[in-house]
Enzyme design. Structure first.
Site, short mmCIF file in Angstrom:
data_model
loop_
_atom_site.label_atom_id
_atom_site.label_comp_id
_atom_site.label_asym_id
_atom_site.label_seq_id
_atom_site.Cartn_x
_atom_site.Cartn_y
_atom_site.Cartn_z
N LYS A 34 1.23 -1.45 -0.04
CA LYS A 34 0.27 0.01 -0.06
C LYS A 34 0.79 1.50 -0.08
O LYS A 34 1.00 2.57 -0.67
CB LYS A 34 -0.78 -0.36 1.08
CG LYS A 34 -1.68 -1.11 1.14
CD LYS A 34 -3.21 -1.18 2.83
CE LYS A 34 -4.50 -2.05 2.04
NZ LYS A 34 -4.93 -2.88 3.21
N GLN A 59 -4.73 -1.05 9.98
CA GLN A 59 -4.66 -1.79 8.88
C GLN A 59 -4.77 -3.96 9.60
O GLN A 59 -5.42 -3.71 10.95
CB GLN A 59 -2.92 -3.11 8.98
CG GLN A 59 -2.92 -4.01 8.18
CD GLN A 59 -3.99 -3.82 6.71
OE1 GLN A 59 -3.75 -2.97 6.48
NE2 GLN A 59 -4.07 -5.47 5.78
N ASP A 90 -11.05 3.41 4.59
CA ASP A 90 -11.53 1.80 4.47
C ASP A 90 -13.02 1.60 4.04
O ASP A 90 -13.57 0.82 3.84
CB ASP A 90 -11.36 1.20 5.39
CG ASP A 90 -9.74 0.74 5.57
OD1 ASP A 90 -9.12 -0.10 4.62
OD2 ASP A 90 -8.87 0.58 6.42
N1 GUN Z 1 -6.86 -6.23 6.16
C1 GUN Z 1 -7.47 -6.80 5.67
N2 GUN Z 1 -8.21 -6.53 4.43
C2 GUN Z 1 -7.71 -5.09 4.90
C3 GUN Z 1 -8.22 -4.07 4.60
O1 GUN Z 1 -9.09 -4.05 3.52
N3 GUN Z 1 -7.93 -2.64 5.27
C4 GUN Z 1 -7.77 -2.99 6.63
N4 GUN Z 1 -7.51 -1.48 7.43
N5 GUN Z 1 -7.37 -4.39 7.04
C5 GUN Z 1 -6.79 -5.23 6.01
#
Ligand code: GUN
Length: 284
Positions: free
Chosen positions: A49, A93, A116
């Site tokens: 990311k 995350q 998110d």
């Molecule tokens: N863990 C797995 N997928 C995601 C996501 O799209 N966002 C976040 N914050 N954590 C995750």
């Protein structure tokens, strides 16, 4: 039939180029990510990311904290990021270490900065059909459908999985696009019977090969969101043999994964526009 490969890598590159152009027009766009603990997959995701955000010209702040960090400290950090004028978007995350209340931490993120789309304000707006920030993975699936000319209107869509990150928001997006949506999950009595009816299948349970060739309606569009690391490599929820029957299929890897990252960047750009008053944030 050999399915058309829905190339998420190629589409993601286009989306990222568009984001980079718009970031440059805006001047400064900031994203802060918070990663707590040692989950190896999370470290890989966060690094990807950051690489993508930096390449798009986004000012990406990478906060990594040890697993033993207290929940109060994480809440304090999130509160300071909410107030930080350099930060347009915040992503915590998941999963968080087990001593933390994930809901409490996620809900502490300001809805306008919640790239998110996990906050109840954003989840609620998606439910109501007035989406603001939408979870990146389902958003990426919708982009793939659009790019390959698949209009969900009037189609039977089956979503396998009911998670808050993928299954539920995916079903809402398909519903708003006028599909007839069925959500299947661990208690579904006859998964195959549902999948057989589907023109669009989105599999997001993390059970390798759960969607088999005999379950798929000829010509269906099949999107694979499940990802399991096995001794034989990365496996998706959709058996690769499905390509003989499906009309469209996302590869694994290189399908929905790259789109998730691209849509996170789009969401960050949107957050920057909300903060600058270029878009109206409902309820603010
Ligand atoms: N863990 C797995 N997928 C995601 C996501 O799209 N966002 C976040 N914050 N954590 C995750």
């Amino acid at each position: 039939m050999t399915a058309v490969r829905m190339d998420g890598k190629e589409l993601a590159a286009k989306v990222r180029e568009g984001v980079a152009r718009q970031v440059s027009d805006l001047g400064h766009v900031g994203l802060a990510t918070v990663l707590v603990g040692d989950d190896p997959a999370s470290h890989v995701y966060i690094s990807s990311k950051h690489k993508a955000a930096t390449e798009a010209g986004i000012d990406a702040r990478d906060v990594r904290l040890p697993a033993e960090t207290s929940e109060d400290d994480v809440l304090e950090l999130v509160a300071s990021l909410n107030e930080d004028p350099e930060v347009d978007g915040i992503l915590v995350q998941l999963p968080l270490p087990s001593h933390m209340d994930e809901t409490k931490v996620t809900y502490a993120v300001s809805p306008a900065k919640d790239v998110d789309g996990f906050h109840p304000v954003n989840a609620g707006n998606l439910y109501l059909g007035t989406p603001i920030h939408v979870p990146a993975t389902p958003s990426g699936c919708m982009e793939l459908l659009r790019a390959y000319g698949i209009d969900p209107a009037g189609k039977e869509a089956v979503v396998i999985g009911r998670s808050e990150i993928v299954g539920r928001p995916m079903s809402m997006l398909l519903l708003h696009a006028h599909a007839t949506v069925t959500i299947c999950h661990s208690r579904t009595a006859d998964l195959a019977a549902h999948v057989r009816r589907a023109d669009i299948v989105v599999a997001a349970v993390g059970r390798p090969g759960i969607v088999t060739t005999d379950m798929v309606k000829p010509g269906a569009a099949c999107l694979d969101v499940g990802l399991t690391r096995t001794d034989e490599g990365i496996r998706g929820d959709i058996d690769p043999g499905v390509e003989e029957v499906a009309g469209f299929l996302t590869p694994m890897p290189g399908g929905t994964g790259p789109m998730t990252i691209a849509m996170l960047l789009e969401s960050t750009l949107k957050a920057a526009r909300y903060r600058r008053g270029m878009l109206d944030f409902p309820g603010n």
